[in-house]
Design a protein around this motif. Structure first.
Motif, short mmCIF file in Angstrom:
data_model
loop_
_atom_site.label_atom_id
_atom_site.label_comp_id
_atom_site.label_asym_id
_atom_site.label_seq_id
_atom_site.Cartn_x
_atom_site.Cartn_y
_atom_site.Cartn_z
N ALA A 44 23.79 50.41 -15.98
CA ALA A 44 22.30 50.61 -16.15
C ALA A 44 21.64 49.95 -14.82
N PRO A 45 20.58 50.52 -14.43
CA PRO A 45 19.89 49.83 -13.12
C PRO A 45 19.92 48.35 -13.19
N GLY A 46 20.01 47.78 -12.07
CA GLY A 46 20.05 46.39 -12.12
C GLY A 46 19.92 45.82 -10.69
N ALA A 47 20.58 44.71 -10.43
CA ALA A 47 20.33 43.77 -8.85
C ALA A 47 21.92 43.47 -8.76
N ARG B 215 28.37 58.54 -10.40
CA ARG B 215 27.11 58.78 -10.14
C ARG B 215 26.29 58.08 -9.07
N TRP B 216 25.52 58.30 -8.55
CA TRP B 216 24.89 57.85 -7.36
C TRP B 216 23.89 56.88 -7.71
N TRP B 217 23.72 55.86 -6.75
CA TRP B 217 22.65 54.73 -6.78
C TRP B 217 21.89 54.43 -5.61
N LEU B 218 20.81 54.31 -5.46
CA LEU B 218 20.04 53.86 -4.45
C LEU B 218 19.60 52.48 -4.38
N PHE B 219 20.20 51.76 -3.45
CA PHE B 219 20.08 50.25 -3.22
C PHE B 219 18.82 50.05 -2.32
N VAL B 220 17.98 48.89 -2.77
CA VAL B 220 16.97 48.79 -1.94
C VAL B 220 16.66 47.13 -2.03
N ARG B 221 16.80 46.48 -0.87
CA ARG B 221 16.86 44.97 -0.70
C ARG B 221 15.44 44.56 -0.23
N TYR C 246 19.15 48.31 -7.62
CA TYR C 246 19.63 49.65 -7.55
C TYR C 246 19.24 50.44 -8.76
N GLU C 247 19.02 51.52 -8.32
CA GLU C 247 18.41 52.55 -9.42
C GLU C 247 18.99 54.03 -9.19
N GLY C 248 18.74 54.80 -10.32
CA GLY C 248 19.27 56.09 -10.16
C GLY C 248 20.23 56.37 -11.10
N GLY C 249 21.54 56.49 -10.88
CA GLY C 249 22.50 56.93 -11.85
C GLY C 249 22.62 58.02 -12.21
N GLU C 250 22.24 59.10 -11.27
CA GLU C 250 22.43 60.68 -11.64
C GLU C 250 23.68 61.31 -11.07
N GLY C 251 23.93 62.25 -11.40
CA GLY C 251 25.35 62.98 -11.00
C GLY C 251 25.21 63.70 -9.48
N SER C 252 24.08 63.64 -9.09
CA SER C 252 23.78 64.29 -8.06
C SER C 252 23.03 63.17 -6.97
N ALA C 253 23.09 63.16 -5.67
CA ALA C 253 22.17 62.27 -4.73
C ALA C 253 20.88 62.27 -4.84
#
Ligand SMILES: [Zn+2]
Length: 110
Positions: free
Chosen positions: A22-25, A90-96, A33-40
């Protein structure tokens, strides 16, 4: 199912051996990190909604984040990566953001 995810911003292992993700940190650098979908592009779209940045154009953000060098990602605090699981990923977008920083501002600055 066994899922592994490494943080693309600090290289720390975020999750290893989880049943699902699941999304988290990142426990090491604090990046969300958020996203978790099969395509970027789908993952970026989902992440923008989760970060409250859905006014941004998902295609433009996807394009911008893939153009970042590792050094630029580290400086801007944004990176995209995929997890590793049994037979797909699955793809995840990280933001710090640092402390109580603003993810929208970070993503808007790409
Ligand atoms: Zn990290």
């Amino acid at each position: 199912m066994s899922v592994r995810l490494d943080c693309p911003l600090c290289a720390a292992m975020v999750v290893d051996g989880a049943d699902d993700l699941a999304p988290g940190a990142c426990a090491s650098c604090g990046a969300r990190y958020e996203g978790g979908e099969g395509s970027a592009p789908d993952a970026v779209q989902a992440a923008l909604v989760a970060f409250g940045a859905d006014a941004l154009d998902a295609a433009a953000v996807t394009d911008a984040v893939f153009r970042l060098t590792p050094a630029e990602s580290a400086q801007k605090g944004v990176a995209i990566t995929s997890d590793a699981r049994d037979d797909f990923y699955r793809w995840w977008l990280f933001v710090r953001t640092g402390g109580d920083g603003d993810a929208v501002a970070v993503l808007s600055a790409l």
